[in-house]
Design an enzyme around this catalytic site. Sequence first.
Site, PDB file in Angstrom:
ATOM      1  N   THR A 227      -1.611   4.240   3.397  1.00  0.00           N
ATOM      2  CA  THR A 227      -2.496   4.925   2.143  1.00  0.00           C
ATOM      3  C   THR A 227      -2.845   6.462   2.584  1.00  0.00           C
ATOM      4  O   THR A 227      -2.300   7.144   1.825  1.00  0.00           O
ATOM      5  CB  THR A 227      -3.803   4.085   2.032  1.00  0.00           C
ATOM      6  OG1 THR A 227      -3.469   2.660   1.927  1.00  0.00           O
ATOM      7  CG2 THR A 227      -4.588   4.664   0.865  1.00  0.00           C
TER       8      THR A 227
ATOM      9  N   SER B  44       0.819  -1.290   0.006  1.00  0.00           N
ATOM     10  CA  SER B  44      -0.090   0.089  -0.061  1.00  0.00           C
ATOM     11  C   SER B  44       0.790   1.298   0.128  1.00  0.00           C
ATOM     12  O   SER B  44       0.304   2.330  -0.423  1.00  0.00           O
ATOM     13  CB  SER B  44      -0.866  -0.067   1.055  1.00  0.00           C
ATOM     14  OG  SER B  44      -1.888  -1.043   0.871  1.00  0.00           O
TER      15      SER B  44
ATOM     16  N   HIS C  11      -6.465 -10.327   4.006  1.00  0.00           N
ATOM     17  CA  HIS C  11      -5.145 -10.788   4.711  1.00  0.00           C
ATOM     18  C   HIS C  11      -5.555 -12.105   5.570  1.00  0.00           C
ATOM     19  O   HIS C  11      -5.084 -12.952   5.731  1.00  0.00           O
ATOM     20  CB  HIS C  11      -4.499  -9.822   5.398  1.00  0.00           C
ATOM     21  CG  HIS C  11      -3.609  -8.809   4.541  1.00  0.00           C
ATOM     22  ND1 HIS C  11      -2.529  -9.220   3.962  1.00  0.00           N
ATOM     23  CD2 HIS C  11      -3.725  -7.521   4.356  1.00  0.00           C
ATOM     24  CE1 HIS C  11      -2.067  -8.290   3.211  1.00  0.00           C
ATOM     25  NE2 HIS C  11      -2.513  -7.265   3.467  1.00  0.00           N
TER      26      HIS C  11
ATOM     27  N   ASP D  31      -5.731   0.279  -4.268  1.00  0.00           N
ATOM     28  CA  ASP D  31      -4.307   0.298  -4.398  1.00  0.00           C
ATOM     29  C   ASP D  31      -3.658  -1.132  -4.978  1.00  0.00           C
ATOM     30  O   ASP D  31      -2.678  -1.163  -5.472  1.00  0.00           O
ATOM     31  CB  ASP D  31      -3.543   0.632  -3.252  1.00  0.00           C
ATOM     32  CG  ASP D  31      -4.043  -0.201  -2.045  1.00  0.00           C
ATOM     33  OD1 ASP D  31      -5.217  -1.002  -2.120  1.00  0.00           O
ATOM     34  OD2 ASP D  31      -3.690   0.370  -0.753  1.00  0.00           O
ATOM     35  N   HIS D  32      -4.465  -2.344  -4.835  1.00  0.00           N
ATOM     36  CA  HIS D  32      -4.218  -3.724  -5.116  1.00  0.00           C
ATOM     37  C   HIS D  32      -5.326  -4.405  -4.937  1.00  0.00           C
ATOM     38  O   HIS D  32      -6.248  -4.027  -4.055  1.00  0.00           O
ATOM     39  CB  HIS D  32      -2.688  -4.148  -4.574  1.00  0.00           C
ATOM     40  CG  HIS D  32      -2.804  -3.782  -3.100  1.00  0.00           C
ATOM     41  ND1 HIS D  32      -3.387  -4.705  -2.182  1.00  0.00           N
ATOM     42  CD2 HIS D  32      -2.251  -2.925  -2.207  1.00  0.00           C
ATOM     43  CE1 HIS D  32      -3.299  -4.320  -1.064  1.00  0.00           C
ATOM     44  NE2 HIS D  32      -2.750  -3.246  -0.856  1.00  0.00           N
TER      45      HIS D  32
HETATM   46 MG    MG Z   1      -4.504   1.374   3.270  1.00  0.00          MG
HETATM   47 ZN    ZN Z   2      -2.470  -5.349   2.735  1.00  0.00          ZN
END
Ligand code: MG
Ligand code: ZN
Length: 358
Positions: free
Chosen positions: A132, A79, A254, A292-293
């Site tokens: 972030t 991130s 996660h 972001d991903h």
């Molecule tokens: Mg973040």
């Molecule tokens: Zn992560």
Amino acid sequence: MDSKSKFMRTLLFSIAFLTLQTFLGQDKTPNIILMIGDGMGLSQISAGMYANDNSTALEGFEYVGLSKTHALNQLITDSAASGTAMACGVKTLNGVIGIDGRNNKHISILELYKEKGYATGLLATSSIAHATPASFYAKVHSRRQYEDIALQLSEHNVDLFVGGGKDFFLEREDKRNLIDEMTQHTFVNNLEEFKKSSADKIGFLTYGEEPPPKRLGRAPALEDIVETSLQKMKAKETPFFMMIEGSQIDWGGHDNDTDYIISEFQEFNLTIQKVLDYAKANGNTLVIVTADHETGGFAITGGSLKRSRVKGSFNSKGHSATMVPVFSYGPNSDLFAGIYENTAIFDKMLITLKGATE
Ligand code: MG
Ligand code: ZN
């Protein structure tokens, strides 16, 4: 003057007035609201949508693009690197914030907008010092330098910020009290105080550390924080730049926990709807929603459309390199169609800023 020439005169005045209005309208600088769902890949969006009676606020957007998320020399980003790519327009190493691979510090889009007289805001459901949001104000070699990041925020001029991480401001190794030092900001302790405050600059640190997951009672709700923030931004009568992060969709990934992902997405989805409603009602507001991903290598492998149930499967405890969608609405939203690097999100926001000020 006969009635025909009176009519012609009125018509000409009307045309001149409308032309002027259109010109002024185009000249008015747009607000920008960038919304980042951390770890919010297409499967996370799909799961949240199916679990929400097959509907999402994202269906109300005008254009969709795809963003390539890789870091400077790593296929799988974190991130910090992807936050820096979007905030500063440069690829960097995983873990690094606001500094490129050659050790150059980069000014962020928030800082560029600030320079042009915009009001600025950062809202997150993680700590405000997390990677972030930090990408929009901090320059550090490691995202783990939380106390340094908080110090940089305290020296920054972000008008409005909401998120966890109060301990990074108060329980510090250097014994400084950053909240006391931030004399330009008024700090509020709850949503009621936040709503009531008419201060020009406001900090709202919601939790000492990381806020809990939504399903374990995180409060206030992001959509309420955002609604209040939008009212405050609107009252300033200058255009504004705001970044809103749905931080914990990533943490559900996660944890390989489908329900965690869905509950976080649902709050983010409600917030997206609030923002979209604002943009539609007020006009002249560019809204961008992206990630972001992707996290978890998440796939939907079963479920029930009728019962709004989703069964998920995961390939990873970490992030994946799959492209992430970008949804856009409002002035310049067409720029966000197509396939591009995540750094291009910065470039497109910069075009919007320059187009607005030339
Ligand atoms: Mg973040
Ligand atoms: Zn992560």
